[in-house]
Design a protein around this motif. Sequence first.
Motif, PDB file in Angstrom:
ATOM      1  N   ASP A  64     -10.356   2.798   7.108  1.00 11.41           N
ATOM      2  CA  ASP A  64      -9.147   4.010   5.761  1.00 11.41           C
ATOM      3  C   ASP A  64      -7.516   2.753   5.345  1.00 11.41           C
ATOM      4  O   ASP A  64      -7.581   1.770   5.140  1.00 11.41           O
ATOM      5  CB  ASP A  64      -8.645   4.551   5.963  1.00 11.41           C
ATOM      6  CG  ASP A  64      -9.516   5.140   5.662  1.00 11.41           C
ATOM      7  OD1 ASP A  64     -10.813   5.256   5.022  1.00 11.41           O
ATOM      8  OD2 ASP A  64      -9.984   6.746   6.028  1.00 11.41           O
ATOM      9  N   ARG A  65      -7.411   1.947   6.889  1.00 11.62           N
ATOM     10  CA  ARG A  65      -5.792   1.493   6.692  1.00 11.62           C
ATOM     11  C   ARG A  65      -6.811  -0.099   6.394  1.00 11.62           C
ATOM     12  O   ARG A  65      -5.056  -1.044   5.702  1.00 11.62           O
ATOM     13  CB  ARG A  65      -5.107   1.176   8.385  1.00 11.62           C
ATOM     14  CG  ARG A  65      -5.109   2.389   8.368  1.00 11.62           C
ATOM     15  CD  ARG A  65      -4.349   3.485   9.814  1.00 11.62           C
ATOM     16  NE  ARG A  65      -4.293   5.026   9.818  1.00 11.62           N
ATOM     17  CZ  ARG A  65      -2.642   4.452  10.391  1.00 11.62           C
ATOM     18  NH1 ARG A  65      -2.181   4.134  11.051  1.00 11.62           N
ATOM     19  NH2 ARG A  65      -2.114   5.737  11.263  1.00 11.62           N
ATOM     20  N   ASP A 105      -8.573  -1.547   4.501  1.00 11.77           N
ATOM     21  CA  ASP A 105      -8.050  -1.397   3.170  1.00 11.77           C
ATOM     22  C   ASP A 105      -6.662  -1.538   2.146  1.00 11.77           C
ATOM     23  O   ASP A 105      -6.466  -2.061   1.179  1.00 11.77           O
ATOM     24  CB  ASP A 105      -8.852  -0.207   2.056  1.00 11.77           C
ATOM     25  CG  ASP A 105      -9.065  -0.357   0.961  1.00 11.77           C
ATOM     26  OD1 ASP A 105      -9.300  -1.651   0.719  1.00 11.77           O
ATOM     27  OD2 ASP A 105      -9.620   0.768   0.133  1.00 11.77           O
ATOM     28  N   ASP A 106      -5.567  -1.124   2.878  1.00 10.21           N
ATOM     29  CA  ASP A 106      -4.240  -0.816   2.988  1.00 10.21           C
ATOM     30  C   ASP A 106      -3.511  -2.943   3.206  1.00 10.21           C
ATOM     31  O   ASP A 106      -2.379  -3.151   2.811  1.00 10.21           O
ATOM     32  CB  ASP A 106      -3.290  -0.324   2.879  1.00 10.21           C
ATOM     33  CG  ASP A 106      -3.707   0.648   2.526  1.00 10.21           C
ATOM     34  OD1 ASP A 106      -4.629   1.263   1.247  1.00 10.21           O
ATOM     35  OD2 ASP A 106      -3.825   1.721   3.274  1.00 10.21           O
ATOM     36  N   GLN A 144      -2.776  -6.289   3.581  1.00  6.23           N
ATOM     37  CA  GLN A 144      -2.765  -7.185   2.946  1.00  6.23           C
ATOM     38  C   GLN A 144      -2.622  -9.081   3.166  1.00  6.23           C
ATOM     39  O   GLN A 144      -3.108  -9.746   2.568  1.00  6.23           O
ATOM     40  CB  GLN A 144      -1.082  -7.306   1.911  1.00  6.23           C
ATOM     41  CG  GLN A 144      -0.823  -6.478   1.003  1.00  6.23           C
ATOM     42  CD  GLN A 144       0.488  -6.512   0.220  1.00  6.23           C
ATOM     43  OE1 GLN A 144       1.607  -7.908   0.459  1.00  6.23           O
ATOM     44  NE2 GLN A 144       0.837  -5.636  -0.536  1.00  6.23           N
ATOM     45  N   LYS A 148       3.644  -1.799   7.233  1.00  7.10           N
ATOM     46  CA  LYS A 148       2.943  -1.038   5.699  1.00  7.10           C
ATOM     47  C   LYS A 148       1.753  -0.075   6.200  1.00  7.10           C
ATOM     48  O   LYS A 148       1.777   1.170   5.730  1.00  7.10           O
ATOM     49  CB  LYS A 148       2.992  -1.217   4.405  1.00  7.10           C
ATOM     50  CG  LYS A 148       2.167  -0.682   3.365  1.00  7.10           C
ATOM     51  CD  LYS A 148       2.474  -1.466   2.062  1.00  7.10           C
ATOM     52  CE  LYS A 148       1.338  -0.794   1.003  1.00  7.10           C
ATOM     53  NZ  LYS A 148       0.627  -1.753   0.378  1.00  7.10           N
ATOM     54  N   SER A 149       0.680  -0.020   6.492  1.00 10.67           N
ATOM     55  CA  SER A 149      -0.263   0.278   7.216  1.00 10.67           C
ATOM     56  C   SER A 149      -0.680   0.882   7.950  1.00 10.67           C
ATOM     57  O   SER A 149      -1.412   2.135   8.410  1.00 10.67           O
ATOM     58  CB  SER A 149      -1.711  -0.788   6.688  1.00 10.67           C
ATOM     59  OG  SER A 149      -1.943  -0.664   7.721  1.00 10.67           O
TER      60      SER A 149
END
Length: 160
Positions: free
Chosen positions: A11-12, A14-15, A17, A73-74
């Motif tokens: 899930d992380r 995926d976030d 960059q 951020k993630s």
Amino acid sequence: MTKDAKADFWDRVDDVQAGMLGLTSDGKLVPMSPNLRMTRDGKIWFIAAKGEEIVDSTSATPSEARFVIADAKSGLYANVEGTLAHDNDKEVLDEIWNMVASAWFEDDKQDPDLRLLAFTPSKAAVWLSTTSGVKFLYEIAKANLTDTQPDTGYQAELTF
């Protein structure tokens, strides 16, 4: 609450960059943007260009590689080991293609220098931290008041 570190990892990712990707054989890491398929096929995909050292080094045969992530951020910090290989799957490319990739390739998905790389993780050491500044501050204050350790995340060893 039982933590599913592997699901949390995917899930992380995926976030995320950008991370640092490299071949295990030379230890050199280069910045790359990870992409995941919606079906979560167990691979991390990269859009790259012919002529990049990591691309040319894996053109003939898959290679052992490492993907390192440090993304506040993630809340994902990871050292992921696996295999990096070229893949010509147009369906995958269509699915993960985005405006950022388009900015790097003059002829978009038809650019003759475009290469699709598939990184298949085998194991990872990860730290999954809280992504909320308010929760972090609360945990620090609570730890100081109660003389306990703050709950700001957890570590896991993953095997894929």
